[in-house]
Motif scaffolding. Structure first.
Motif: not given
Length: 263
Positions: A38-66
């Motif tokens: 989950t996004l929360t698990a990714i945030v916790n493992r990478l020790e970054r904020s939800h705001g930092e990774l939310f848009r990044m995950v969206q883009v990776l999903e849109f581009r078909g990498y995840i």
């Protein structure tokens, strides 16, 4: 000393691209996980904020990498990165040379076979040929295991020069204790002597992994492997299969010329 540290810091900052690094961190994390995260698990493992990774995950999903797993709303890698790598002429033409030989091998031994390459301390299957019989065992393209856990990985490592071996060892995760590393090296030397590996599968009962190197320029470019399934009816023996695998790998090797841009 202070000047050296300042110069190093300046060089490090020159090669920083924070947004790109976040995306790579997400991809590398998901590549190591067997289950969607989950996004929360990714945030916790990478020790970054939800705001930092939310848009990044969206883009990776849109581009078909995840993609999202519908069962638990977690994210997992798609095969897009793998597909991009397969478009490289070096890999594509190796597979083109191997497939006809693999088809003949599968027919001769009545077992499936696959071709594996090295990547970041692991072996990864890049091509496979199903058994010519109705009963057989095969692994999917994209299947990967640490070098030390698979016959293909052992063969790939065994037929490398010492500097490449040491570099690959540094990529093993987790790192092997000294005693296990010594045993791993010794076993690789034995494989190099006999030119084929026959070993019980570490993951499937009743399967013997039989593997031989596809050579280019004195090094293993790939490993050709038959996951030999023991059958009740009479069939070709593991030892006989080992010789046919070795011959097939040599046939592929003959098509690969050192420095040839095709491979």
């Amino acid at each position: 000393m202070k000047k050296v540290a300042e110069e190093k810091s300046e060089i490090d900052s020159r090669y920083r691209a924070p947004a790109l690094e976040k995306g790579i961190d997400v991809l590398e994390l998901l590549a190591t996980e067997a289950r969607p995260m989950t996004l929360t698990a990714i945030v916790n493992r990478l020790e970054r904020s939800h705001g930092e990774l939310f848009r990044m995950v969206q883009v990776l999903e849109f581009r078909g990498y995840i993609e999202q797993d519908p069962s638990n709303e977690g994210y997992r890698l798609t095969d897009r990165l793998f597909s991009l790598g397969m478009q490289q002429p070096r890999t594509r033409n190796l597979i083109e040379a191997a497939l006809p030989v693999m088809r003949q091998l599968a027919s001769s031994v009545g077992q499936s076979c696959h071709l594996a390459l090295h990547t970041q301390g692991e072996m990864v299957v890049v091509a496979r040929m199903e058994s010519s019989e109705q009963l057989g065992f095969s692994v999917r393209v994209g299947y990967r295991r640490p070098l030390v856990q698979a016959a293909s990985g052992m063969v790939l490592y065994a037929f490398q020069p010492e500097d490449v071996r040491r570099r690959w060892e540094s990529l093993l995760n987790p790192q092997l204790p000294e005693t296990e590393l010594a045993a791993f090296r010794a076993h690789a030397d034995e494989i190099r002597e006999r030119e084929v590996e026959l070993t019980p599968s570490k993951f499937v009962a009743g399967v013997t992994d039989i593997s031989a190197p596809v050579m280019r320029g004195g090094m293993a470019a790939a490993a050709l492997t038959v996951p030999y399934l023991k059958k009740l009816q009479p069939s070709i023996s593991p030892k006989e299969t080992g010789e046919l695998v070795r011959v097939a790998a040599a046939q592929i090797s003959e098509q690969l010329v050192e420095g040839d841009s095709r491979v």
